[in-house]
Design an enzyme around this catalytic site. Structure first.
Site, PDB file in Angstrom:
ATOM      1  N   LYS A   1     -25.536 -71.509 -69.797  1.00  0.00           N
ATOM      2  CA  LYS A   1     -26.473 -72.321 -69.005  1.00  0.00           C
ATOM      3  C   LYS A   1     -26.605 -73.717 -69.570  1.00  0.00           C
ATOM      4  CE  LYS A   1     -29.474 -68.403 -67.985  1.00  0.00           C
ATOM      5  NZ  LYS A   1     -30.611 -67.648 -68.514  1.00  0.00           N
TER       6      LYS A   1
ATOM      7  N   LYS B   1     -17.995 -70.174 -74.530  1.00  0.00           N
ATOM      8  CA  LYS B   1     -18.508 -69.180 -73.580  1.00  0.00           C
ATOM      9  C   LYS B   1     -19.188 -69.869 -72.393  1.00  0.00           C
ATOM     10  CE  LYS B   1     -23.049 -68.422 -75.392  1.00  0.00           C
ATOM     11  NZ  LYS B   1     -24.069 -67.741 -76.082  1.00  0.00           N
TER      12      LYS B   1
ATOM     13  N   LYS C   1     -27.694 -73.389 -81.608  1.00  0.00           N
ATOM     14  CA  LYS C   1     -28.713 -74.001 -80.758  1.00  0.00           C
ATOM     15  C   LYS C   1     -29.404 -75.176 -81.427  1.00  0.00           C
ATOM     16  CE  LYS C   1     -29.678 -70.255 -77.581  1.00  0.00           C
ATOM     17  NZ  LYS C   1     -30.624 -69.334 -77.004  1.00  0.00           N
TER      18      LYS C   1
HETATM   19  P1  TYM Z   1     -29.508 -64.867 -72.402  1.00  0.00           P
HETATM   20  O1  TYM Z   1     -30.618 -65.215 -71.474  1.00  0.00           O
HETATM   21  O2  TYM Z   1     -28.778 -65.976 -73.073  1.00  0.00           O
HETATM   22  O3  TYM Z   1     -28.424 -63.985 -71.656  1.00  0.00           O
HETATM   23  C1  TYM Z   1     -28.765 -62.795 -70.958  1.00  0.00           C
HETATM   24  C2  TYM Z   1     -27.645 -61.774 -71.124  1.00  0.00           C
HETATM   25  O4  TYM Z   1     -26.407 -62.332 -70.654  1.00  0.00           O
HETATM   26  C3  TYM Z   1     -25.409 -62.198 -71.658  1.00  0.00           C
HETATM   27  N1  TYM Z   1     -24.500 -63.356 -71.574  1.00  0.00           N
HETATM   28  C4  TYM Z   1     -23.176 -63.248 -71.388  1.00  0.00           C
HETATM   29  N2  TYM Z   1     -22.376 -62.179 -71.235  1.00  0.00           N
HETATM   30  C5  TYM Z   1     -21.045 -62.430 -71.056  1.00  0.00           C
HETATM   31  N3  TYM Z   1     -20.513 -63.677 -71.029  1.00  0.00           N
HETATM   32  C6  TYM Z   1     -21.287 -64.778 -71.195  1.00  0.00           C
HETATM   33  N4  TYM Z   1     -20.746 -65.999 -71.161  1.00  0.00           N
HETATM   34  C7  TYM Z   1     -22.685 -64.580 -71.375  1.00  0.00           C
HETATM   35  N5  TYM Z   1     -23.739 -65.432 -71.560  1.00  0.00           N
HETATM   36  C8  TYM Z   1     -24.826 -64.662 -71.679  1.00  0.00           C
HETATM   37  C9  TYM Z   1     -26.182 -62.201 -72.973  1.00  0.00           C
HETATM   38  O5  TYM Z   1     -25.436 -61.591 -74.006  1.00  0.00           O
HETATM   39  C10 TYM Z   1     -27.413 -61.405 -72.591  1.00  0.00           C
HETATM   40  O6  TYM Z   1     -27.162 -60.016 -72.686  1.00  0.00           O
HETATM   41  N6  TYM Z   1     -31.894 -63.459 -76.533  1.00  0.00           N
HETATM   42  C11 TYM Z   1     -31.467 -63.019 -75.213  1.00  0.00           C
HETATM   43  C12 TYM Z   1     -32.592 -62.497 -74.368  1.00  0.00           C
HETATM   44  C13 TYM Z   1     -33.386 -61.440 -75.020  1.00  0.00           C
HETATM   45  C14 TYM Z   1     -32.989 -60.081 -75.238  1.00  0.00           C
HETATM   46  C15 TYM Z   1     -34.111 -59.472 -75.871  1.00  0.00           C
HETATM   47  C16 TYM Z   1     -31.845 -59.355 -74.959  1.00  0.00           C
HETATM   48  C17 TYM Z   1     -34.647 -61.580 -75.505  1.00  0.00           C
HETATM   49  N7  TYM Z   1     -35.094 -60.406 -76.003  1.00  0.00           N
HETATM   50  C18 TYM Z   1     -34.080 -58.101 -76.244  1.00  0.00           C
HETATM   51  C19 TYM Z   1     -31.801 -58.005 -75.342  1.00  0.00           C
HETATM   52  C20 TYM Z   1     -32.901 -57.404 -75.958  1.00  0.00           C
HETATM   53  C21 TYM Z   1     -30.839 -64.199 -74.510  1.00  0.00           C
HETATM   54  O7  TYM Z   1     -31.168 -65.345 -74.743  1.00  0.00           O
HETATM   55  O8  TYM Z   1     -30.011 -63.837 -73.501  1.00  0.00           O
END
Ligand code: TYM
Length: 331
Positions: A196, A193, A110
């Protein structure tokens, strides 16, 4: 068993978020206690327009509900309404080691070449994530593959705090990563992957895309000229083909091997329209429900306020326990 997981509210949730995380949360809420939240304090680690953030949080919440998260079953809330999150995060900043954070691949991705110009919050992001999970004594954290390293870090932080202060305060959480669909790839590049932040909207299917857009994105998805084999291992060197078969499998609740059995010998001229129909039919009711929900933003706010009150009450004893362990007087 207690499940905690979250999603950043900025940008439209996409099919990767849905298949890797949201769909699984919606299934798990029927089996166990789930805390699902919008990670709005994580979202501000990069600049977000304050005039738009509240609406974005509401939209992302509505999307989760439209995908099947039931606020009467799961506790649905946003971090910013539960001050225990940043409060515990500060405490855990003092437990986590700089060397541990330096190993986090997401920060490297990032921040890219702009490491020195990144916010301290972006660097410390996984510590807030640790607070998110540890506050609730979560046993399981369902996430996509890209979050695995962050969950492992949470275990390290919890172990060090428990050991340093000779307490059994924090439960060590397990990551729950789906066997299939944990890493949905870009439609334009099978080695990146779905994300967004990809500048090309054609690389992802947003949950808010209309049917024509979904069909067009799948039609234009990068593939190869070969027909599909009958066997998953034979797709080894064909990441784009693997990705489309994976999407088909997870959405239809089948194994990739089963999907390949059906399409063996067929080219993408046949497979893509079948996949497009499947994705369109999956997203149609989600989109319709989302439009309904967005017509009543006050109701979404009410849901988040109620969820946040429930979350805060659950988080409280853990936060109190952390202050007590540290020997810090509070009352
Ligand atoms: P974020 O917002 O990037 O994504 C949310 C969830 O979607 C999953 N994900 C994917 N799964 C499969 N293929 C993909 N291409 C893909 N892109 C995203 C992510 O693995 C995630 O599960 N840091 C986290 C948010 C967060 C969080 C937490 C998660 C904050 N605190 C505590 C678990 C526990 C994030 O930015 O996810």
């Amino acid at each position: 068993m207690r499940v905690v997981s979250g999603i950043q509210p900025t940008g439209n949730p996409h099919l990767g978020n849905y298949l890797g995380a949201i769909k699984r949360w919606a299934e798990m809420q029927h089996q166990t206690e789930c805390f699902i939240f919008l990670a709005d304090l994580h979202a501000i680690t990069v600049y977000n327009d304050p005039k738009e953030l509240a609406a974005t949080i509401r939209e992302a919440s509505a999307t989760l509900i439209a995908c099947g998260i039931d606020p009467d079953k799961a506790v649905l809330f946003n971090q910013a309404r539960v001050p225990a999150h940043p409060e515990l995060a500060w405490i855990l900043n003092c437990t986590a080691r700089i060397g541990w954070l330096n190993r986090m691949t997401q920060f490297k991705e990032k921040s890219g070449k702009n490491r020195e110009g990144s916010s301290v919050g972006l660097y410390a992001y996984p510590i807030l994530q640790a607070a998110d999970v540890l506050l609730y004594q979560a046993t399981h954290v369902p996430v996509g593959e890209d979050q695995k390293q962050h969950i492992e870090l949470i275990r390290d932080i919890a172990t060090k705090f428990n050991t340093d202060y000779a307490v059994e305060l924090f439960t060590l959480p397990e990551p729950l990563i789906g066997e299939t669909g944990a890493r949905i790839m870009s439609l334009r590049d099978g080695s990146a992957k779905m994300s967004k932040s990809d500048p090309s909207d054609m690389s992802r299917i947003n949950l808010t895309d209309d049917s024509d857009t979904v069909a067009q994105k799948i039609r234009k998805a990068k593939t190869d000229p070969e027909p599909l084999p009958g066997d998953w291992d034979a797709l080894g060197e064909r990441p784009e083909a693997r990705n489309l078969v994976t999407i088909f499998a997870v959405i239809s609740g089948r194994t990739p091997a089963d999907v390949l059995k059906e399409f063996e010998g067929q080219g993408f001229g046949t497979f893509k329209p079948a996949l497009a129909d499947l994705v369109v039919e999956t997203l149609r009711p989600i989109k319709a429900r989302l439009d309904q929900l967005l017509a009543d933003p006050a109701e979404i706010d009410r849901i988040l306020v109620t969820g946040s009150e429930r979350a805060a009450a659950t988080a409280r004893p853990t936060l109190d326990g952390a202050y007590k362990a540290l020997g810090l007087p509070r009352y």
